[in-house]
Design an enzyme around this catalytic site. Structure first.
Site, PDB file in Angstrom:
ATOM      1  N   GLY A 237       7.861 -10.279  -1.451  1.00 15.26           N
ATOM      2  CA  GLY A 237       6.852 -10.683  -2.549  1.00 15.26           C
ATOM      3  C   GLY A 237       6.592  -9.720  -3.740  1.00 15.26           C
ATOM      4  N   HIS A 279      -3.434   1.391   3.991  1.00 12.42           N
ATOM      5  CA  HIS A 279      -2.458   0.823   4.913  1.00 12.42           C
ATOM      6  C   HIS A 279      -2.652   0.982   6.558  1.00 12.42           C
ATOM      7  CE1 HIS A 279       0.842  -1.395   2.799  1.00 12.42           C
ATOM      8  NE2 HIS A 279       0.140  -0.756   1.744  1.00 12.42           N
TER       9      HIS A 279
END
Length: 407
Positions: A237, A279
């Protein structure tokens, strides 16, 4: 033990009454789902769906033989009726066991959210666990077949739970031994937050689970439909496409995942530190993290699933190590040295026995880098992605948050 799902949806059903969202708009025909309700061997009904008698009739079943109706959670969906002749609904206190005249035994399982889970054991010995929406068992013991009791006999034959809403519940069950390789995991309580169609099947399959339509009849202990989990998955991506979220989602129902961060730390860079913190905050607390670009020892060793994020940063480190950024070094052995590193990584991915989900950037779709070194990196990453994709059972391209299966 035969199980008929009179409904498989969230308490509000799908589509949700009066909801204008896109998911509800496309929930037509076979895509509609009534509130989840389970009919077990025609004798036990777990939870109620609107119009249970008609729902049973559509599935070719009758609720005339039901001898016990148990509720698992506070009902906040459309009003439900209790047909004449059915016993009044009740609940079993946590930890208590109820024996039915049909020979089934029902044990109440304590949860970490309001409601009650039910473990049902058939006269022949098959065992299933049913959890209400938004809940996980409380007090799971390691290596136990019972949710909450040590020393119980192995994993359940079937587990029905809110896989998408509480993937950590499935992770806990796996960690305790209550879900094993042969457990048939069924995703229920599906509402308008669940993706439609093939995307739902793919999301559940990545967790080792599946969905069935309303009215489906299942044999508890029939393992033929249990999805095989892919060993290697590559998620591609662009920047902020959602590729890391997609990769994390594929492993969030598994305990003890090793998160391999190839980006390392950057002293004095608060923006990078904020990215790393974001994250870490969204990962399950049971995951461990290691910061390294030395991937081959991890891939060749035995251990829990690996989530590698990301290969573009691994390639940057590899090109740094071989001095690939200058034309002179590149032509004088740098290209060959990088090829050796890539060959070794590809071979390790091919031979790994661990479950691996790797993330990489998809580059080169338009803008041509202005420098030779930039074009060299773009080309090297494109070739690396192509080679690793050839070694993976599953390959996904994430665009605008939507995962498009390529393989």
């Amino acid at each position: 033990m035969e199980l008929t799902l009179l409904g498989t949806g969230a308490p509000e059903g799908l589509p949700r009454p009066g909801c204008p969202c896109a998911r509800c708009a496309v929930a037509v025909g076979d895509g509609t789902r009534a509130a989840t309700a389970l009919l077990i061997d025609g004798a036990l009904l777990l939870d109620l769906t609107p119009g249970p008698a008609f729902a049973a009739a559509r599935a070719g079943r009758s609720i005339g033989g039901v001898r016990q109706v148990l509720l698992s959670h506070p009902h906040d969906g459309p009003a439900v009726e209790l047909p004449a002749g059915l016993p009044a609904p009740g609940r079993v206190p946590d930890g208590r066991e109820l024996s039915l005249i049909s020979g089934h035994r029902v044990r109440a399982v304590a949860l970490d959210a309001p409601g009650t889970g039910y473990e049902v054991t058939a006269p022949e010995g098959e065992r299933l666990l049913y959890l209400p929406p938004g809940a996980a068992p409380a007090g799971l013991a390691g290596n136990s077949g019972h949710a909450g009791d040590a020393g119980a006999p192995g994993p359940y034959d079937m587990v029905l739970l809110d896989v998408l809403g509480r993937p950590d519940a499935l992770a806990r069950l796996r960690a305790s031994g209550a879900v094993g390789a042969t457990t048939d995991v069924i995703g229920v309580h599906l509402g308008h937050d669940a993706p439609p169609g093939e995307e739902l099947r793919r999301r559940l399959a990545a967790a080792g689970a599946r969905a069935v339509p309303d009215g489906a009849a299942l044999l508890v202990g029939d393992y033929h439909a249990v999805p095989d989990l892919p060993r290697r998955t590559l998620v591609l991506g662009g920047a902020r496409s959602g590729k890391s979220v997609e990769a994390e989602r594929r492993l969030e129902s598994f305990p003890d995942v090793l998160y391999v961060a190839t980006g390392g730390t950057r002293e004095g860079d608060p923006e990078w530190a904020a990215r790393v913190a974001l994250h870490r905050e969204r990962r399950p607390g049971s995951w461990r993290t290691v910061e390294t670009c030395d991937l081959i020892p991890l891939l060749t060793a035995d251990g829990p699933p690996l989530l590698i994020d990301c290969l573009a940063l691994w390639l940057t480190d590899a090109m740094d190590s071989v001095g690939a950024w200058t034309d002179e070094t590149w032509d004088d052995g740098g290209a060959a040295a990088l090829a050796e590193r890539v060959d070794a990584l590809v071979a390790a991915v091919r031979g790994t026995r661990r479950t691996v989900v790797a993330v990489s950037n998809e580059v080169g779709s338009g803008v041509v880098p202005a420098t030779a070194s930039g074009r060299r990196f773009r080309d090297a990453l494109g070739r690396l992605n192509a080679r690793l994709a050839g070694e993976c059972e599953h390959v996904l391209l994430v665009v605008a948050g939507q995962a498009v299966p390529l393989r």
